[in-house]
Design a protein around this motif. Structure first.
Motif, PDB file in Angstrom:
ATOM      1  N   TRP A  25       2.032 129.640  14.678  1.00 51.57           N
ATOM      2  CA  TRP A  25       1.483 128.295  14.825  1.00 51.57           C
ATOM      3  C   TRP A  25       1.993 127.709  16.134  1.00 51.57           C
ATOM      4  O   TRP A  25       3.203 127.627  16.363  1.00 51.57           O
ATOM      5  N   ASP A  26       1.053 127.315  16.995  1.00 51.74           N
ATOM      6  CA  ASP A  26       1.397 126.869  18.348  1.00 51.74           C
ATOM      7  C   ASP A  26       1.832 125.403  18.318  1.00 51.74           C
ATOM      8  O   ASP A  26       1.053 124.486  18.565  1.00 51.74           O
ATOM      9  N   THR A  27       3.099 125.199  18.018  1.00 52.99           N
ATOM     10  CA  THR A  27       3.659 123.851  17.885  1.00 52.99           C
ATOM     11  C   THR A  27       4.200 123.304  19.196  1.00 52.99           C
ATOM     12  O   THR A  27       4.824 122.233  19.218  1.00 52.99           O
ATOM     13  N   ARG A  28       3.951 123.982  20.299  1.00 57.08           N
ATOM     14  CA  ARG A  28       4.561 123.596  21.568  1.00 57.08           C
ATOM     15  C   ARG A  28       4.169 122.200  22.024  1.00 57.08           C
ATOM     16  O   ARG A  28       4.940 121.533  22.728  1.00 57.08           O
ATOM     17  N   ALA A  29       2.988 121.738  21.631  1.00 55.38           N
ATOM     18  CA  ALA A  29       2.549 120.390  22.030  1.00 55.38           C
ATOM     19  C   ALA A  29       3.162 119.303  21.151  1.00 55.38           C
ATOM     20  O   ALA A  29       2.955 118.112  21.404  1.00 55.38           O
ATOM     21  N   PHE A  30       3.928 119.711  20.143  1.00 52.84           N
ATOM     22  CA  PHE A  30       4.460 118.752  19.162  1.00 52.84           C
ATOM     23  C   PHE A  30       5.977 118.864  19.043  1.00 52.84           C
ATOM     24  O   PHE A  30       6.533 118.769  17.950  1.00 52.84           O
ATOM     25  N   ASN A  31       6.632 119.063  20.161  1.00 49.06           N
ATOM     26  CA  ASN A  31       8.078 119.314  20.149  1.00 49.06           C
ATOM     27  C   ASN A  31       8.902 118.132  20.639  1.00 49.06           C
ATOM     28  O   ASN A  31       9.969 118.306  21.229  1.00 49.06           O
ATOM     29  N   ASP A  32       8.433 116.919  20.383  1.00 48.04           N
ATOM     30  CA  ASP A  32       9.198 115.728  20.741  1.00 48.04           C
ATOM     31  C   ASP A  32      10.494 115.704  19.924  1.00 48.04           C
ATOM     32  O   ASP A  32      10.448 115.664  18.690  1.00 48.04           O
ATOM     33  N   PRO A  33      11.656 115.733  20.570  1.00 45.79           N
ATOM     34  CA  PRO A  33      12.919 115.740  19.819  1.00 45.79           C
ATOM     35  C   PRO A  33      13.051 114.571  18.848  1.00 45.79           C
ATOM     36  O   PRO A  33      13.729 114.700  17.818  1.00 45.79           O
ATOM     37  N   ALA A  34      12.395 113.443  19.160  1.00 46.57           N
ATOM     38  CA  ALA A  34      12.485 112.289  18.266  1.00 46.57           C
ATOM     39  C   ALA A  34      11.894 112.585  16.894  1.00 46.57           C
ATOM     40  O   ALA A  34      12.285 111.968  15.891  1.00 46.57           O
ATOM     41  N   ASP A  35      10.946 113.525  16.829  1.00 46.66           N
ATOM     42  CA  ASP A  35      10.341 113.888  15.537  1.00 46.66           C
ATOM     43  C   ASP A  35      11.273 114.715  14.664  1.00 46.66           C
ATOM     44  O   ASP A  35      10.995 114.932  13.490  1.00 46.66           O
ATOM     45  N   PHE A  36      12.370 115.185  15.259  1.00 40.86           N
ATOM     46  CA  PHE A  36      13.287 116.054  14.527  1.00 40.86           C
ATOM     47  C   PHE A  36      14.646 115.384  14.302  1.00 40.86           C
ATOM     48  O   PHE A  36      15.614 116.054  13.969  1.00 40.86           O
ATOM     49  N   ALA A  37      14.701 114.082  14.484  1.00 36.14           N
ATOM     50  CA  ALA A  37      15.966 113.366  14.319  1.00 36.14           C
ATOM     51  C   ALA A  37      16.400 113.349  12.860  1.00 36.14           C
ATOM     52  O   ALA A  37      15.577 113.327  11.939  1.00 36.14           O
ATOM     53  N   ASN A  38      17.696 113.390  12.658  1.00 37.45           N
ATOM     54  CA  ASN A  38      18.294 113.267  11.322  1.00 37.45           C
ATOM     55  C   ASN A  38      17.800 114.331  10.340  1.00 37.45           C
ATOM     56  O   ASN A  38      17.619 114.064   9.149  1.00 37.45           O
TER      57      ASN A  38
END
Length: 337
Positions: free
Chosen positions: A244-257
């Motif tokens: 799954w090509d998630t490269r366009a959705f790798n904003d670190p803010a989406d992975f906080a906490n």
């Protein structure tokens, strides 16, 4: 549906040793599931499907010869007119809207549109000898691995080897996790689906599409674990790899906490609902010949087609819904839980 084990007793335990690895383009992405929801249009959640173009909303057991019903396949080997499918991954934006995550071709298969990489093997992936004995699937064989309703680790323990790889690059194959990765993945997310490898030798399907197959009673497929007495026939290991090509959705803010922004089309944000479906559709005894071929990846006894030809094999849109825009709800309005 039952299979007459005595009719093939002479070939049931014939030596077979091979590993096949091949790419398949996407056949279609639709809300259809002829195994779990036969005849339902649309089905409960979105799937991405590969294989023969006889795929339809209704594929009853009595019309199980997919090879005879299909006129093309999206897979590299033209003898493989089986169908394989999984759910679809979506990105959930900060405003609550959803965007379907595209699929990415693996190295050496550039140009493949969507799809997966498929393995059939008699021993562990890294074992070039492939010495073990297996029996190829029979016409009408179907199975399901995983459960679309599962949402926690304890439930998912029932299934072995349904995993994810947070890819740094095209060559990344470790570590594997059971739930969605909780950090950005520079090379995308690989979802792995490994099916059970032991068969009861009689039933081509079962009411839940699972009871006629089983895992080894001890150890694993990779360690050569023996099949249980209830399911004595050793099958090839099927492994599906979807990147799954998630490269366009790798904003670190989406992975906080410890959070992450991806959900399956089932509404699952944990990753534990990962599941895959299989309907056998190889021509004649071509799969058994290939598994008897003592080959590793290459299969000179099978006919191949180009990636451009694979990409041409499609089925029409039978549902007619928007799956590619930014959506306010997942297809089927499945809640995120």
């Amino acid at each position: 549906m039952k299979f007459n084990i005595f009719a093939v007793a002479s070939g049931l335990f014939a030596p077979a040793s091979a590993l096949l690895r091949f790419g398949c383009s996407g056949l279609t992405v639709q809300r259809l599931d002829p195994l779990v929801n036969p005849g339902m249009n649309p089905s409960a959640h979105l799937h991405q499907i590969i294989g023969g173009n006889s795929f339809n909303a209704s594929m009853p057991p009595e019309t199980h010869d997919l090879a005879a019903l299909s006129t093309c396949t999206s897979c590299q080997f033209t003898e493989d007119l089986s169908n394989y499918w999984t759910a679809v991954i979506f990105y959930r934006g900060k405003n609550g809207t959803f965007k379907r995550v595209p699929q990415m071709a693996q190295a050496g298969m550039e140009g493949t549109q969507g799809g997966m990489v498929v393995y059939y093997m008699t021993d562990a992936l890294f074992d070039t000898a492939q010495k073990s004995t297996v029996t190829a699937f029979k016409p009408g064989f179907r199975m399901l691995v995983g459960d679309a309703t599962y949402r926690d680790r304890e439930q998912a323990r029932k299934w072995r080897q349904l995993t994810y790889i947070c890819m740094e690059n095209q060559g990344t194959r470790a570590p594997e996790t059971i739930g969605f990765p909780t950090k950005p993945c520079p090379g995308g997310i690989m979802a792995n689906h490994r099916f059970p490898t032991c068969w009861d030798g009689k039933n081509l399907d079962s009411p839940n599409h699972q009871d006629h197959v089983a895992y080894p009673e001890s150890g694993t497929f990779e360690s050569g674990g023996p099949c249980p007495a209830t399911h004595p026939v050793r099958l090839p290991q099927i492994l599906l790899e979807t990147v799954w090509d998630t490269r366009a959705f790798n904003d670190p803010a989406d992975f906080a906490n410890g959070k992450q922004p991806f959900v399956w089309s089932t509404g699952d944000q944990t990753g534990y609902s990962s599941h895959a479906d299989y309907m056998f559709g190889w021509k004649d005894n071509s799969l058994q010949k290939a598994m008897d071929g003592h080959t590793y990846v290459s299969a000179p006894m099978l006919k191949t087609q180009s990636i451009a030809q694979q990409n041409k094999c499609k089925v029409p849109d039978m549902v007619g819904e928007d799956i590619d825009s930014w959506l306010t709800n997942l297809p089927g309005a499945n809640p995120v839980v």
